[in-house]
Scaffold this motif. Structure first.
Motif, PDB file in Angstrom:
ATOM      1  N   ASN A 282     -20.246  10.686   0.629  1.00 21.71           N
ATOM      2  CA  ASN A 282     -21.005   9.602   1.149  1.00 21.71           C
ATOM      3  C   ASN A 282     -22.569   9.864   0.656  1.00 21.71           C
ATOM      4  O   ASN A 282     -23.541   9.738   1.619  1.00 21.71           O
ATOM      5  CB  ASN A 282     -20.832   9.459   2.652  1.00 21.71           C
TER       6      ASN A 282
ATOM      7  N   ASP B 187     -15.611  10.179  -1.703  1.00 18.51           N
ATOM      8  CA  ASP B 187     -15.082   9.183  -0.781  1.00 18.51           C
ATOM      9  C   ASP B 187     -14.585   7.904  -1.475  1.00 18.51           C
ATOM     10  O   ASP B 187     -15.419   7.094  -2.014  1.00 18.51           O
ATOM     11  CB  ASP B 187     -16.048   8.858   0.362  1.00 18.51           C
ATOM     12  N   PRO B 188     -13.444   7.710  -1.504  1.00 19.87           N
ATOM     13  CA  PRO B 188     -12.872   6.569  -2.146  1.00 19.87           C
ATOM     14  C   PRO B 188     -13.318   5.184  -1.769  1.00 19.87           C
ATOM     15  O   PRO B 188     -13.178   4.344  -1.961  1.00 19.87           O
ATOM     16  CB  PRO B 188     -11.205   6.740  -1.891  1.00 19.87           C
ATOM     17  N   THR B 189     -13.656   5.344  -0.474  1.00 15.37           N
ATOM     18  CA  THR B 189     -14.244   3.967   0.343  1.00 15.37           C
ATOM     19  C   THR B 189     -15.584   3.525  -0.291  1.00 15.37           C
ATOM     20  O   THR B 189     -15.994   2.339  -0.114  1.00 15.37           O
ATOM     21  CB  THR B 189     -14.245   3.924   1.718  1.00 15.37           C
TER      22      THR B 189
ATOM     23  N   PRO C   3      -8.124   2.123  -2.427  1.00 16.98           N
ATOM     24  CA  PRO C   3      -7.945   2.412  -0.962  1.00 16.98           C
ATOM     25  C   PRO C   3      -8.465   1.406   0.096  1.00 16.98           C
ATOM     26  O   PRO C   3      -9.541   0.821  -0.244  1.00 16.98           O
ATOM     27  CB  PRO C   3      -8.663   3.701  -0.919  1.00 16.98           C
ATOM     28  N   GLY C   4      -7.982   1.329   1.070  1.00 18.86           N
ATOM     29  CA  GLY C   4      -8.308   0.252   2.218  1.00 18.86           C
ATOM     30  C   GLY C   4      -7.331   0.180   3.154  1.00 18.86           C
ATOM     31  O   GLY C   4      -6.388   0.942   3.215  1.00 18.86           O
ATOM     32  N   TYR C   5      -7.561  -0.634   4.100  1.00 19.52           N
ATOM     33  CA  TYR C   5      -6.894  -0.677   5.242  1.00 19.52           C
ATOM     34  C   TYR C   5      -5.992  -1.845   5.536  1.00 19.52           C
ATOM     35  O   TYR C   5      -5.136  -2.068   6.431  1.00 19.52           O
ATOM     36  CB  TYR C   5      -7.418   0.027   6.496  1.00 19.52           C
TER      37      TYR C   5
ATOM     38  N   ARG D 262       0.770  -1.246  -0.030  1.00 18.71           N
ATOM     39  CA  ARG D 262       0.115  -0.018  -0.150  1.00 18.71           C
ATOM     40  C   ARG D 262       0.932   1.287  -0.074  1.00 18.71           C
ATOM     41  O   ARG D 262       0.366   2.288  -0.327  1.00 18.71           O
ATOM     42  CB  ARG D 262      -1.125   0.209   1.228  1.00 18.71           C
TER      43      ARG D 262
ATOM     44  N   GLU E 179      -7.989  -4.808  -2.976  1.00 17.24           N
ATOM     45  CA  GLU E 179      -8.815  -4.705  -4.078  1.00 17.24           C
ATOM     46  C   GLU E 179      -8.152  -3.864  -5.170  1.00 17.24           C
ATOM     47  O   GLU E 179      -7.382  -2.989  -4.737  1.00 17.24           O
ATOM     48  CB  GLU E 179     -10.232  -4.207  -3.881  1.00 17.24           C
TER      49      GLU E 179
ATOM     50  N   PRO F   8     -18.073   2.174  -2.862  1.00 17.85           N
ATOM     51  CA  PRO F   8     -18.020   1.247  -3.867  1.00 17.85           C
ATOM     52  C   PRO F   8     -18.452   1.737  -5.177  1.00 17.85           C
ATOM     53  O   PRO F   8     -19.345   2.692  -5.295  1.00 17.85           O
ATOM     54  CB  PRO F   8     -18.631  -0.043  -3.510  1.00 17.85           C
TER      55      PRO F   8
END
Lengths: 909, 608
Positions: B568, B429-431, A410-412, A217, A417, B433
């Protein structure tokens, strides 16, 4: 084509081998004084002492000290008046620019009497190279002589015992200097700074920065380490056979070169690295057919097999120099290549999976000459006719595809993905073939008056017709015709006169404008032969000379036959119910029936001195006035509505000098020698058809500047803290703040825009220096050659690699260490062409350094060899310059020049 | 003695042989071999060659040029278009095209021009060359001879087309009516009145020579209807306030006011314009042209923009494209939402601003937004009608003019028919989907353009279509006619209202209701109705920039742009920190100083 080559090569081999068995006769010991040394001039030879024109020469023996993979690169610092300018170091693309006395393009290159390519000749094949610089030397080349000429003469057979010389050398290469890109942590820190400067919040948190390189990342890739090898290799071998009898004289040479590329990743299925393999062969034969007739046959062939990655050099190096270290992973955890929507050019992927290009260049040169003595008519008269057929074939093919790149979404956690960009496509193949055929017919008459006590007279006259056909690109052959002659007369070895002229024609011009007359005259005075100096111990030789001559340049400035009003295919668009494409016809450039060649008037004054037969000095001052230079007259009204014609309206002046000092020690156990040369020119374009601006805009005019000038804004300084930017002239490139460049408002309208640009530098050096020193001590020999250029500017703004963050760029060491103006993510204010980005890039390079050891004769004779010499040689090993971030001669994005260390052996038997 | 004689003859003989060899080179060695080169002498030898010199004039370098963005490598305008400058768009490629100086208000006589005189006069020369040579073209049949006449008509029409283009940018330019070689006497800029009359004369000639319709294979070339429509448009422009009245105040003291306009007002010019419109409309109807209504009120404008209809009177065509774009036409590929269909393109080109969104009427014909506090796009003033309709920033897209949905791609809207019911998702917001923008740094307003983007192309790589871009269409004529009638009569006539309503009802909008428009008089209210109609009807058709200038309402172009951001799912208005600036000397653009320096008689426009 291929079949033809094989037959050709087999024929040559057989011929060479059978001939080399015949050797007889004693060897000739050539030990000539410098003054008597023959210098190759246009279609002939003269002794150095009798030259009245400006010519510098280097012998093949000297050139063998260079291991350059391109002959052009062995000419640095040896020939006064010739500027050699380094190009890329990419295998097979390393031909440098050659400029004589401030000319803007390459000179005429003559190999064994005819126009030919310089690239594929080995130094071992060369007898000598002469650089012809003044009007008297060039007049006979008429319409092709204006930019000077490099005359290469290859070795020929000698009436001697067969001598075989063999050399092999192998070396390692590395880039002289590449641009370093900062690592992820430094990049992110500076990015945050730039964002804050722009009034935005920092993008990377302290944690982000701390995690750089710790997980996929947070990539931290040093692309250069991934793509560039530390070392690559280059090898050369040469075999020369030279000898002859009173019936046949021959010189046969075989050469081999392999140069590997510097890229690390390769496609496992195909050779995608840059590389070049060269075989070349030359055979020069002179047959005494009858008592008075000599038949000469010179054949030379070359086979270059070159490979390159499918992506062009710029794309690869641009990615290396501009990708931020944290842009993406080389490969993602799932094995896919990293990339983002904007940055698709993953350099490792480009080299591993894009494909490759292959280029095969083949040259065959064949000349045939019949020389007949006409002593039975009058003593000293001879004539020759020659026919030349040169063929070059350039075949290239390639295979390429697009590849997919993925970006980690993005993610943690470690459950990655991906966003994916572009698809892997199938490999596409392409190929291209081009060929050129060059044929010449010439006839020459030579009269050398039999030696009498006081008078020496030589007369030469010749006819030549050249025809060059390029398949694929231009079916109409290029034709030139000329008649020319030269008359030399010397009286009492003191007074020298020469007149040379040609009547030269080209098919480029309208009837009535096709032929031009190019006369010249020169005189010399060997004052050291006058009675009052004859006995001087100090001055062993002294000569003054002067010449005047007119040459021309047959320039194809805008295609062929500019006297015709052509129409060309215009744009296309679809029409009608079936959407059928229609093609327009548009008028081409307006015809100009008066078009003719460019004219160069050259004046040269020189002196040659030699003291105590050890110290030599040559100095030449020159003036070169170009008129009728082809330019577009931009002052024509805008309502003409046509592409304006190119007309003979320009004028360019070059003046300068070149000089050389040489020293040779007295023969002994320890011999040493030194050569120093210096060339200088001053160039200005006096008239170029520019639409001139007046008054407060006159700084915009380019007329009067040198042709390689750099234009841009003058920088006054930086905006200071607390300074009210609204008080200064309005900048139009973006909002300005403290630390931004402030440009000078040259036209005083309080706005900084295109109308404030002016000349801020000069790209091409106008001083070239060379220093060669060497010694022999017992069996050891040493030589070093330094070359440098002065008054040279580079601009560093016009390469994306120097614009941190703009369009996603990374940060290079230059941007960090050079104290750049205020960083910004988008603001282009500082990246305009300006004096800030112009840097002096004067340099001195150690072009070669060599240490050799020859085996003592009793050892070499034991293995039946005349001479065995081992050597260690370095090429381009040292550079001194204030500009330290790249090779000072190569400050742009591309395959940099290489430094190379060789070990080798020369064997003669 | 005898030996000497022999020697003498030998030498003479030798010299003679040489002389023969050398002499040979004076012959025809250097003559250009005959070949297939095309020169001016081979172009006008048959109608099939000569027509190619006419085809050139339809090429997008000259025709329709800068109406729509073409690929950046194409001259003369690169990505830039007059739509980018005049419609309410954030131009994400502002750094690439020549448009940036026009948007930033920093254009000057040294900057790169959108459409230069060099291009214009190149086309003019082409037309003049044809007119000059038409009589020399050998014809083989009566049909062939008639074809030469038609092409001569085209040349005349193109001449006026080019000069009208010049008029919109600069006022008058030197009237060149022959081939020049660059060394002629001075040709000064003519008076505006003469300039307009000359264009009209050439169009009248063209209308007489041109057919009403071309046979199928030649569809797309100038017709007599197109010539009449162009004439009508020129005359409406000429009657508009910028030209038909006093010289603008900023130009007072300018030495050549006659090149800018008439200098005084005459209402008869509106009459002349209205009559020309009427004549053109009648001719169009007679030739079978009509408003396109084939796709239903909610689809008519969208479909009209992606296919050829019987409303297109004059238009630009491009080679067949798929969603990667033809090699010229980049509107699709540059305005395609990311992740929709097969093609993952992350560029963003034209982004409508929130001001553009706010301008659309409600479906009942009223305006929901009345303006902004301090011109701040984040602080809209919601009108009573807006309050009544329940307008909030969250549901800004509810109940709007059907053309809003056809022109704009917005968060939550549908794109295309066959993408698994995937909705446009511009969430920042990139989170979140399934987002449909590529996180492009230049994606600012959260709107994209839909008009002229063929949504079907995403279904498969193999789907293609033939793009057309209108230059003149019947709705334009209707609105020009309505405008001219109302101006001439001091108030909208029944005919004026009829033609306005024709255009509105085609998109399902209610009839003209003066109460919805601002203005002190009926004429002003109607003017504002026309202004609204032209804005939404001709979005991306390169009209608004020139409309606002001819009305002397260029000030409206100065905008501090805004957009929205979706976090969001929550919509909020934002400033995008980008301004478009119009200053009044841009009513007449500058000539490049090189042109002025070189061309005596090409007087620079005032203020430059």
């Amino acid at each position: 084509m291929r079949k033809y080559n094989i037959i050709y090569f087999s024929f040559l081999m057989l011929f060479a081998i059978s001939i080399s068995g015949w050797s007889q006769t004693d060897s000739l010991n050539v030990n000539s004084e410098k003054i008597d040394k023959k210098v190759n001039i246009a279609y002939g030879q003269q002794s150095f002492g009798e030259l009245t024109s400006s010519i510098s020469t280097v012998s093949g023996e000297e050139l063998e000290k260079s291991s350059a993979t391109n002959l052009g690169n062995s000419l640095y610092g040896r020939l006064p008046g010739l500027f050699v300018i380094q190009a890329s170091g990419e295998p097979g693309k390393d031909l440098p620019w050659l400029r004589i006395r401030g000319a803007s393009v390459n000179p005429l290159i003559i190999v064994d009497g005819y126009e030919r390519d310089l690239s594929f000749i080995n130094p071992e094949e060369i007898e000598s190279i002469s650089v012809l610089k003044d009007g008297a030397a060039l007049a006979i080349y008429g319409m092709k002589g204006a930019n000077g000429a490099i005359v290469v003469t290859t070795k020929r057979g000698l009436e001697q015992k067969t001598q075989i010389s063999f050399s092999v050398q192998s070396g390692v290469q590395m880039p002289y200097e590449t641009v370093d890109v900062l690592g992820a942590k430094e990049y992110m820190t500076m990015y945050n700074q730039a964002a804050v400067n722009d009034g935005l919040s920092a993008k990377y948190s302290a944690e982000d920065i701390a995690s750089a390189g710790t997980s996929p990342r947070f990539p931290d890739v040093n692309w250069e380490d991934e793509v560039i090898k530390k070392l690559t290799n280059v090898s050369k071998a040469n075999l020369g056979i030279r000898g002859g009898s009173n019936f046949i004289k021959y010189f046969v040479n075989f050469g081999f070169l392999y140069n590997d590329g510097i890229y690390k990743p390769e496609n496992p299925d195909m050779n995608s690295n840059a590389n070049m393999t060269r075989f070349n062969v030359r055979s020069n034969f002179d047959l005494q057919v009858t008592k008075n007739t000599i038949f000469s046959m010179d054949l030379a062939g070359n086979f270059d097999n070159k490979g390159y990655p499918a992506n062009n050099t710029f794309e690869i190096w641009n990615a290396l120099y501009t990708l931020p270290a944290n842009a993406f992973n080389i490969k993602n955890p799932d094995g896919s290549y990293g990339g983002t929507s904007l940055l698709l050019n993953n350099p490792v992927a480009m080299l591993e999976t894009s494909g490759r290009n292959k280029v095969v260049d083949q040259y065959l040169n064949a000349s045939f000459k019949l020389t007949q003595d006409f002593d039975f008519i009058t003593q000293g008269l001879s004539a020759s006719i020659g026919y030349v057929l040169d063929h070059s074939a350039n075949n290239s093919d390639g295979t390429w595809r697009y590849f997919q790149v993925k970006q980690i979404a993005p993610g943690y956690d470690d459950n990655y993905e991906y966003y994916s960009y572009r698809e892997n496509t199938e490999y596409n193949n392409w190929s291209n073939a081009a060929s050129t055929r060059f044929s010449v017919f010439d006839a020459q008459v030579l009269y050398e008056m039999p030696a009498s006590n006081e008078h020496e007279l030589t007369f030469m006259a010749r006819f030549q017709s050249d025809k060059e056909s390029k398949a694929n690109t231009d079916l109409t052959p290029y034709v030139t015709n000329s008649v020319g002659g030269r008359l030399s007369y010397a009286y009492g070895n003191k007074y020298l006169f020469e007149a040379a002229a040609s009547y030269y024609g080209s098919d480029q011009y309208a009837e009535g404008n096709r032929y031009g007359f190019f006369p010249s005259a020169a005189a010399g005075w060997v004052f050291s032969n006058e009675s009052f100096l004859e006995d001087s111990k100090l001055l062993s030789f002294g000569k003054l000379r002067a010449s005047y001559g007119i040459t021309g340049l047959n320039r194809y400035a805008s295609g062929r036959y500019p006297y015709n009003q052509f129409y060309t295919g215009g744009g296309s668009f679809p029409i009608g119910q079936d959407w059928e494409m229609m093609y327009g016809l548009q008028p081409g450039r307006l015809a100009n029936v008066d078009t003719k060649w460019e004219v160069s008037e050259k004046i040269n004054v020189g002196v040659d001195l030699e003291f105590i037969k050890q110290l030599s000095f040559t100095f030449d001052y020159f003036m070169d006035k170009r008129t009728d230079v082809l330019y577009i007259d931009y002052s024509r009204p805008a309502v003409t509505g046509a592409t304006l014609p190119i007309e003979n309206i320009g004028e360019i002046h070059n003046t300068g000098f070149d000089t050389k000092i040489g020293f040779v020690s007295k023969p002994g156990d320890f011999n040493w020698y030194a050569d120093f040369m210096l060339s200088y020119f001053d160039n200005s374009i006096e008239e170029m058809g520019e639409s001139l601006s007046e008054g407060n805009l006159s700084h915009l005019n380019k007329t009067g500047d040198p042709y390689n000038a750099i234009y841009g804004y003058e920088v006054e300084g930086y905006y200071e803290a607390g300074e009210d930017a609204t008080l200064a002239p309005i900048q139009t490139f973006g909002p300005v703040a403290e630390g931004d460049l402030k440009y000078r408002d040259l036209n005083g309208d309080n706005i900084i825009d295109e109308r404030d640009m002016t000349m801020i530098g000069n790209r091409l050096a106008n001083i070239d220096l060379g220093l060669k020193i060497g010694f022999n001590y017992k069996n050891f020999d040493f030589e070093a050659l330094f070359q440098g250029q002065m008054n040279r500017d580079i601009t560093i703004h016009d390469n994306a690699m120097y614009q941190p963050f703009i369009k996603g760029n990374g940060v290079t060491e230059i941007a960090k260490e050079d104290g750049f103006p205020r960083l910004s993510l988008t603001n282009m204010n500082n990246y305009q062409s300006s004096s800030y980005w112009v840097r002096k890039a004067d340099f001195v390079k150690l072009r070669h350094v060599e240490l050799g050891y020859s085996l003592p004769e009793h050892l070499s004779s034991r293995v039946r060899m005349d001479k065995v010499r081992l050597f260690f040689r370095g090429m381009n090993v040292l550079t001194l310059s204030d500009w330290k971030y790249t090779d000072p001669e190569f400050s742009w994005i591309g395959y940099p020049p290489m430094k190379t260390y060789y070990l080798g052996v020369n064997i003669n038997f | 003695m005898k030996n000497d004689m022999i020697k003498y003859f030998k030498i003479v003989g030798f010299v003679l042989v040489l002389a023969t060899i050398f002499g040979a080179c004076e012959g025809d060695f250097l003559e250009k071999p005959a070949g297939s080169d095309v020169t001016i002498d081979t172009v006008f030898v048959s109608t099939s060659n000569a027509q190619q010199s006419i085809f050139l004039l339809y090429h997008d370098d000259y025709f329709g040029a800068d109406n729509i963005a073409l690929n950046w490598w194409d001259n003369p305008q690169g990505y830039a278009s007059w739509s980018e400058i005049g419609d309410d768009l954030y131009p994400s490629h502002k750094g690439l095209g020549n448009s940036k100086n026009y948007i930033a208000g920093s254009v000057n006589s040294a900057s790169n021009q959108m459409y230069g005189l060099n291009w214009l006069y190149f086309a003019v020369r082409g037309a003049n060359t044809f007119i000059e040579k038409a009589g020399t073209i050998p014809t083989v049949s009566e049909e062939d001879a008639a074809y030469v006449d038609k092409m001569t008509g085209e040349a005349h029409a193109h001449l006026s087309y080019q000069y009208f283009k010049a008029m919109k940018l600069w006022g008058t330019v030197p009237w060149v009516n022959k081939r020049l070689d660059g060394s002629e006497d001075v040709i000064p800029r003519p008076s505006f009145s003469d300039f307009v009359d000359s264009m009209v004369v050439h169009l009248d000639v063209a209308a007489n020579l041109l057919p009403e319709q071309w046979e199928d294979r030649w569809q797309g070339r100038f017709t007599s209807v197109a010539a009449k429509a162009l004439k009508a448009k020129i005359l409406v422009y000429a009657a508009s306030p910028l030209y038909n009245g006093e010289t603008p105040g900023y130009a007072s003291g300018y030495e050549h006011p006659e090149v800018l306009g008439y200098g005084s007002f005459s209402n008869e010019r509106w009459k002349r314009a209205a009559d020309a419109c009427r004549e053109a409309i009648d001719a169009a109807h007679a030739a079978g042209y009509g408003l396109y209504k084939g796709s239903g009120e909610e689809k008519n404008i969208y479909d009209l923009a992606i296919k050829l209809t019987n409303e297109h009177i004059l238009y630009q065509t491009f080679e067949t494209v798929n969603s990667e774009g033809g090699w010229k036409y980049c509107n699709n590929m540059m305005n395609w939402p990311y992740g929709i269909g097969w093609y993952n393109r992350t560029d963003v080109m034209y982004q409508p601003t929130i001001q553009h969104i706010d301008a659309y009427q409600l479906s009942n014909g009223a305006f929901p937004i009345d303006g902004y506090e301090n011109n701040d796009p984040t602080k809209p003033i919601i009108s009573q009608a807006g309050i009544d309709a329940g307008y909030t920033d969250q549901n800004y897209h509810a109940n709007r003019d059907t053309r809003f949905y056809q022109n704009v791609v917005y968060h939550g809207s549908k794109f295309g028919e066959n993408y698994n019911d995937k909705l446009i998702n511009f969430d920042a917001d990139p989170t979140v989907p399934d987002r449909t923008h590529g996180d492009h740094a230049e994606f600012k307003t959260s709107f994209m353009t839909r008009k002229f983007v063929n949504e079907a192309l995403g279904e498969s790589q193999s789907i293609t279509y033939q793009p057309v871009h209108p230059i003149l269409r019947l709705a334009d004529l209707y609105l020009l006619y309505a405008e001219a009638l109302s101006e001439y009569n001091g108030a909208p006539t029944a005919d004026a209202i009829f033609y306005l309503n024709e255009v509105r009802s085609r998109s399902g909008m209610p009839n003209y209701d003066a109460a919805n428009y601002k203005g002190a008089t009926d004429k002003e209210k109607f003017h504002n109705a026309i202004k609204y109609e032209r804005k939404v009807e001709f979005f991306l058709e390169a009209q608004r920039y020139f409309d606002l200038r001819r009305w002397k309402e260029g000030d409206e172009l100065t905008t501090y742009m805004g957009g929205v951001i979706i976090n969001n799912g929550a919509v909020s208005r934002i400033n995008i920190n980008f301004s478009r600036i119009f200053n009044e000397k841009m009513y007449f653009h500058p000539f490049h100083s090189n042109w002025v320096n070189n061309t005596e008689g090409l007087y620079q426009n005032p203020g430059w």
